[in-house]
Design a protein around this motif. Sequence first.
Motif, PDB file in Angstrom:
ATOM      1  N   LYS A 268       0.821  -1.217   0.000  1.00  0.00           N
ATOM      2  CA  LYS A 268       0.000   0.000   0.000  1.00  0.00           C
ATOM      3  C   LYS A 268       0.853   1.265   0.000  1.00  0.00           C
ATOM      4  O   LYS A 268       0.382   2.346  -0.357  1.00  0.00           O
ATOM      5  N   LYS A 271       3.718   2.606  -5.267  1.00  0.00           N
ATOM      6  CA  LYS A 271       2.925   2.838  -6.471  1.00  0.00           C
ATOM      7  C   LYS A 271       3.777   2.481  -7.679  1.00  0.00           C
ATOM      8  O   LYS A 271       4.744   3.174  -8.009  1.00  0.00           O
ATOM      9  N   THR A 273       3.593  -0.281 -11.497  1.00  0.00           N
ATOM     10  CA  THR A 273       2.906  -1.325 -12.259  1.00  0.00           C
ATOM     11  C   THR A 273       3.886  -2.420 -12.681  1.00  0.00           C
ATOM     12  O   THR A 273       3.525  -3.301 -13.461  1.00  0.00           O
ATOM     13  N   TYR A 275       6.607  -5.191 -11.095  1.00  0.00           N
ATOM     14  CA  TYR A 275       7.278  -5.913 -10.022  1.00  0.00           C
ATOM     15  C   TYR A 275       8.182  -6.982 -10.632  1.00  0.00           C
ATOM     16  O   TYR A 275       7.819  -7.623 -11.619  1.00  0.00           O
ATOM     17  N   ASN A 300      -3.853  -5.714  -4.318  1.00  0.00           N
ATOM     18  CA  ASN A 300      -3.625  -4.583  -3.426  1.00  0.00           C
ATOM     19  C   ASN A 300      -4.830  -3.633  -3.555  1.00  0.00           C
ATOM     20  O   ASN A 300      -5.110  -3.125  -4.643  1.00  0.00           O
ATOM     21  N   ARG A 303      -4.451  -0.376  -5.468  1.00  0.00           N
ATOM     22  CA  ARG A 303      -3.968  -0.404  -6.840  1.00  0.00           C
ATOM     23  C   ARG A 303      -4.991   0.180  -7.803  1.00  0.00           C
ATOM     24  O   ARG A 303      -6.208   0.039  -7.605  1.00  0.00           O
ATOM     25  N   GLU A 304      -4.499   0.833  -8.846  1.00  0.00           N
ATOM     26  CA  GLU A 304      -5.378   1.336  -9.906  1.00  0.00           C
ATOM     27  C   GLU A 304      -5.636   0.199 -10.886  1.00  0.00           C
ATOM     28  O   GLU A 304      -4.812  -0.108 -11.745  1.00  0.00           O
ATOM     29  N   LEU A 309      -0.944  -4.463 -14.725  1.00  0.00           N
ATOM     30  CA  LEU A 309       0.179  -4.707 -13.819  1.00  0.00           C
ATOM     31  C   LEU A 309       1.015  -5.865 -14.360  1.00  0.00           C
ATOM     32  O   LEU A 309       0.479  -6.864 -14.832  1.00  0.00           O
ATOM     33  N   TRP A 338      -3.684  -8.259 -14.974  1.00  0.00           N
ATOM     34  CA  TRP A 338      -2.242  -8.410 -14.787  1.00  0.00           C
ATOM     35  C   TRP A 338      -1.691  -9.465 -15.739  1.00  0.00           C
ATOM     36  O   TRP A 338      -2.430 -10.255 -16.318  1.00  0.00           O
TER      37      TRP A 338
END
Length: 346
Positions: A268, A271, A273, A275, A300, A303-304, A309, A338
């Motif tokens: 949290k 920020k 997109t 990882y 999360n 997350r937007e 992602l 994602w």
Amino acid sequence: MKRTRTEFIVLKAFNGDCILVKTFTSEQEEFIVLVDGGTASTFDRYLKHELKEIKKIDLLVLTHIDSDHIGGLLRLFNNSLINKLDVVEIWINYPNLINVNLSGQIGFDQANKLKDLILQKKGNVVFKEITTAERFINRSGVSFTILSPTQKILDLLYERWNFGKNELDVDIDIASEVNNYTVSLEELSKLPFKPDKTVEQDLVNASSISFIISCPDKTLLLLGDSRSEIIEQELKKLGYNEESPLFCDYVKVSHHGSKNNTSEYLLKLLKTTNYIISTNGGSSKTKHPSRDVIGKIIFNPLRELNKLLFIFVNYPISEIKDRIGNFITENDIESGNWKIEHKNKF
């Protein structure tokens, strides 16, 4: 050499880490950062080839003393290639009593100390102990924000070092992890963060050097094998919170995606997109990445969801599955907006 674009490689490091960052200074001079060396085999198979075209390493970071991070560096300094490399600065934390043998296991005898070996080959190198006591470090326009270890953790690590026996009075083994393949990622994301060990029981990982590296064109968060509890604490000290998270172009997930090192609250505070998880699936004892962590990243709550992602792995997904089973299924991809991809160069 002039450079105007940051590139980095997450090398195949078996169950370890080895990251080569090629960025540039405020004068657009190339600036090379090597973070960890993986296992001894990482150097033989991959790192050696990447370094052949490089003349200078401006900064070498050994995040912590596990064999899957230090073994390749020991191999490097035992190889003739080191004679052609100019190494300017090394960040390293330990009380100069560790030896890691080339079989890949951590040893604590007094022979062939890594620091002594480095000094034999690179007597003019600058050694720097790293803690959050010196939070901000700048090298010609490449900025580092240190997030771990804290001075308290490093002091505790050194206190636990048994100087008489040249060994560490802590358990360096990480509890084995079993992936839950029958529960959805979304359900797993709701499970509370419950690491198998306390921070004090996991001092080797808790002492990991982790940092934000702010290049002129990219921001990377490299978490080593750090503990989530420490990173959360230090990000909050810097003013980051759920309403004002840290923006990063890429986040290298801590400890190969272990469920013991990534909390829902830490995510949290970030920020991004993108990882990255560095692992071949783990060892026979410990399997990575954890589906719990993947679920927490995807679902999360802050997350937007309209933004795609990416979770990148540095080994082919099929190879990871061969080691740990079908850790990601077609059903997993159907929700959460994602993708998971194999990628080494960024």
